[in-house]
Design a protein around this motif. Structure first.
Motif, PDB file in Angstrom:
ATOM      1  N   HIS A 161       5.990  -3.380  -2.744  1.00  0.00           N
ATOM      2  CA  HIS A 161       4.992  -2.663  -3.537  1.00  0.00           C
ATOM      3  C   HIS A 161       5.408  -2.794  -5.000  1.00  0.00           C
ATOM      4  O   HIS A 161       6.607  -2.689  -5.323  1.00  0.00           O
ATOM      5  CB  HIS A 161       4.961  -1.183  -3.125  1.00  0.00           C
ATOM      6  CG  HIS A 161       3.792  -0.465  -3.732  1.00  0.00           C
ATOM      7  ND1 HIS A 161       3.729  -0.142  -5.058  1.00  0.00           N
ATOM      8  CD2 HIS A 161       2.618  -0.044  -3.191  1.00  0.00           C
ATOM      9  CE1 HIS A 161       2.566   0.457  -5.314  1.00  0.00           C
ATOM     10  NE2 HIS A 161       1.876   0.533  -4.184  1.00  0.00           N
ATOM     11  N   GLU A 208      -0.197   1.687  -1.504  1.00  0.00           N
ATOM     12  CA  GLU A 208       0.181   2.947  -0.857  1.00  0.00           C
ATOM     13  C   GLU A 208      -0.824   4.050  -1.152  1.00  0.00           C
ATOM     14  O   GLU A 208      -1.567   4.498  -0.294  1.00  0.00           O
ATOM     15  CB  GLU A 208       1.574   3.352  -1.335  1.00  0.00           C
ATOM     16  CG  GLU A 208       2.062   4.639  -0.734  1.00  0.00           C
ATOM     17  CD  GLU A 208       3.236   5.246  -1.493  1.00  0.00           C
ATOM     18  OE1 GLU A 208       3.941   4.507  -2.169  1.00  0.00           O
ATOM     19  OE2 GLU A 208       3.416   6.470  -1.401  1.00  0.00           O
ATOM     20  N   SER A 249      -5.958   1.002  -1.244  1.00  0.00           N
ATOM     21  CA  SER A 249      -4.692   1.654  -0.900  1.00  0.00           C
ATOM     22  C   SER A 249      -4.833   2.355   0.450  1.00  0.00           C
ATOM     23  O   SER A 249      -5.954   2.698   0.861  1.00  0.00           O
ATOM     24  CB  SER A 249      -4.320   2.709  -1.955  1.00  0.00           C
ATOM     25  OG  SER A 249      -4.304   2.115  -3.230  1.00  0.00           O
TER      26      SER A 249
HETATM   27  N1  URA Z   1      -0.200   2.137  -6.100  1.00  0.00           N
HETATM   28  C1  URA Z   1      -1.049   1.983  -5.057  1.00  0.00           C
HETATM   29  O1  URA Z   1      -0.624   1.815  -3.943  1.00  0.00           O
HETATM   30  N2  URA Z   1      -2.351   2.025  -5.303  1.00  0.00           N
HETATM   31  C2  URA Z   1      -2.860   2.193  -6.502  1.00  0.00           C
HETATM   32  O2  URA Z   1      -4.077   2.220  -6.651  1.00  0.00           O
HETATM   33  C3  URA Z   1      -1.963   2.323  -7.576  1.00  0.00           C
HETATM   34  C4  URA Z   1      -0.626   2.303  -7.353  1.00  0.00           C
END
Ligand code: URA
Length: 480
Positions: free
Chosen positions: A433, A309, A348
């Motif tokens: 996630h 994310e 991300s």
């Molecule tokens: N969550 C994410 O989506 N990306 C990151 O780099 C760390 C946590």
């Protein structure tokens, strides 16, 4: 006695004071406010009026006095203008270094007043609490605060710096401040009982609505369709619409001038070049509050790409993706699926950490979900990474990554573990996630989600070993 005739703000006082000062009028001959003395019927025709002749040379007001004047002019005390003029007059006619003499009664009074004002500003910074409201379908934060002195203009810029990434309004009994992501606008105040009774918002709402009005959103046809014009007259903010619409082109130009800079991913750039170019992107307000850009990392030869994310606190500090608690969960699941993280390109959907201050005053930065427009602003970078790496499979972790990659908001609980066709890669697989695993409601749920992610990554590994294609064919990649 002369009755000063001025707009009671710093600029109004300055203009009037300059006239008196140049004419050498003694402070005791000027009535700055009705409360601080009794008005003479004769005004400036007072025969006792004493006029001093100025000492030779040009009088330069010390810079420090200007700072004092800025603070003291915000005091509620009726004698503030008299005090300021007395000090100004004495600086010119008595001694240039007067401000150093703390034992002087005028200086002592001014210093005490400034101390009170600074404390009042500090209290505003510490005690203002915003509540979330919905304006025009958008989040807007509002707060009501009663300072001892009318110091809102001195106190509000702090909130623009601290909470610059969302729109807010602060109401006080005397005035209000409205942040529209670009500048602070000031309007009339509101008593607390009106602030609490929402339908009494009307008058202030108009000013406020004008201040947050975004001309880019003007769609008169749609507005009329949604809200029949017969109701317009009864709605406070709609009285402003014709004028706002008239001014929209000029305001749009102004907004375009002030807009954040969207850096373009350079065509054909390597991952290193892309990362360097992304450093100068400030297409959304998150950038300004994050410590680091957190670009993707991993080999360009990777066949598997994992998209999360947005970076968290640790990632922001280190400038690397998935190195905090969510990263630990991801690493555990990758190991369980027999995938070496060194072979994966990890990134991300949003490349900067979006956060807010903790309400308890702790130093911990609280993660905030990126908005649709922030995700959209970052999308060219994600697409450029995909175009460069050409993964045979992308695993989207969570709803934000899913939205960025599938173009719709997926239901992770129902759709995880499925392979989706996409124009971006031969296949996209959706899963939990890791942060959603950590935030699970119960231990059972946490264990279940953890197993799901392990299983989904094992499926990804399986997909890669069964598909001969080392990389995505060019036909299914976004044009970089
Ligand atoms: N969550 C994410 O989506 N990306 C990151 O780099 C760390 C946590």
């Amino acid at each position: 006695m002369i009755a000063a005739d001025f707009k009671p703000d710093l600029e109004g006082w300055r203009q009037e004071a300059r006239k008196f000062l140049e004419a050498g009028i003694e402070p005791s001959k000027i009535l700055w406010s009705k409360e601080s003395g009794s008005l003479s019927l004769f005004g400036s025709t007072d025969p006792d009026m004493k006029v001093l002749s100025a000492p030779g040379g040009r009088f330069q007001v010390p810079a420090e006095f200007l700072e004092w004047a800025q603070l003291i002019s915000s005091a509620a005390d009726a004698d503030r203008w008299d005090l300021l003029y007395r000090i100004l007059f004495r600086l010119k006619y008595e001694r240039k270094d007067l401000l150093k003499f703390s034992v002087d009664p005028d200086i002592a009074r001014a210093e005490l007043l400034m101390k009170t004002l600074r404390r009042d500003i500090h209290k505003m910074h510490a005690f203002v609490r915003f509540k979330k409201t919905d304006v025009d379908g958008r989040e807007h934060y509002v707060a009501w605060h009663k300072p001892e002195h009318p110091i809102l203009k001195l106190g509000a810029p702090f909130f623009a710096r601290r909470f610059g990434d969302r729109t807010w309004s602060i109401f006080t009994p005397d005035e209000s401040a409205h942040w529209d992501l670009g500048e602070i606008k000031y309007g009339p105040g509101m008593p607390q009982h009106e602030f609490q009774a929402e339908d009494a918002f009307d008058g202030v709402w108009q000013t406020y609505y004008a201040s947050i009005f975004n001309p880019a959103r003007v769609k008169i046809k749609a507005m009329k369709a949604e809200m029949s014009p017969q109701y317009w007259s009864s709605m406070p903010e709609t009285a402003l619409i014709p004028e706002l619409v008239r001014n929209a082109p000029a305001r749009l130009q102004e907004m375009a001038k002030n807009q954040n800079r969207q850096a373009e991913p350079p065509a054909g750039a390597s991952l290193t070049e892309l990362r360097a170019a992304a450093q100068s992107c400030s297409a959304c307000p998150i950038v300004h509050r994050a410590q680091n850009l957190v670009f993707g990392e991993g080999p360009e030869s990777a066949r598997l790409m994992i998209v999360g994310e947005q970076p968290g606190d640790r990632e922001d500090q280190e400038g690397r993706p998935f190195v905090g608690p969510a990263g630990e969960v991801l690493d555990e699941c990758l190991r369980a699926a027999g995938i070496d993280r060194a072979d994966v390109y990890v990134t991300s959907a949003v490349k900067h950490f979006k956060w807010r201050e903790s309400e308890t005053g702790s130093k911990i930065r609280i993660h905030q979900k990126a908005s649709g427009s922030e995700m959209h602003a970052c999308k060219p970078w994600l697409e450029a990474e995909i175009a460069r790496v050409k993964p045979a499979l992308i695993v989207a972790l969570g709803a934000t990554a899913g939205t960025a990659l599938l173009g719709r908001l997926p239901k992770v609980k129902e759709e995880r573990g499925r392979l989706f066709e996409s124009a971006l890669a031969p296949a996209i697989l959706l899963s939990w996630h890791p942060a959603a695993i950590l935030r699970s409601f119960s231990e059972d749920e946490r264990r279940e989600r953890l197993e799901d992610l392990k299983m989904d990554l094992a499926q990804a590994q399986n997909f890669l070993s069964q598909n001969e294609n080392p990389k995505a064919p060019d036909s299914c990649l976004p044009q970089s």
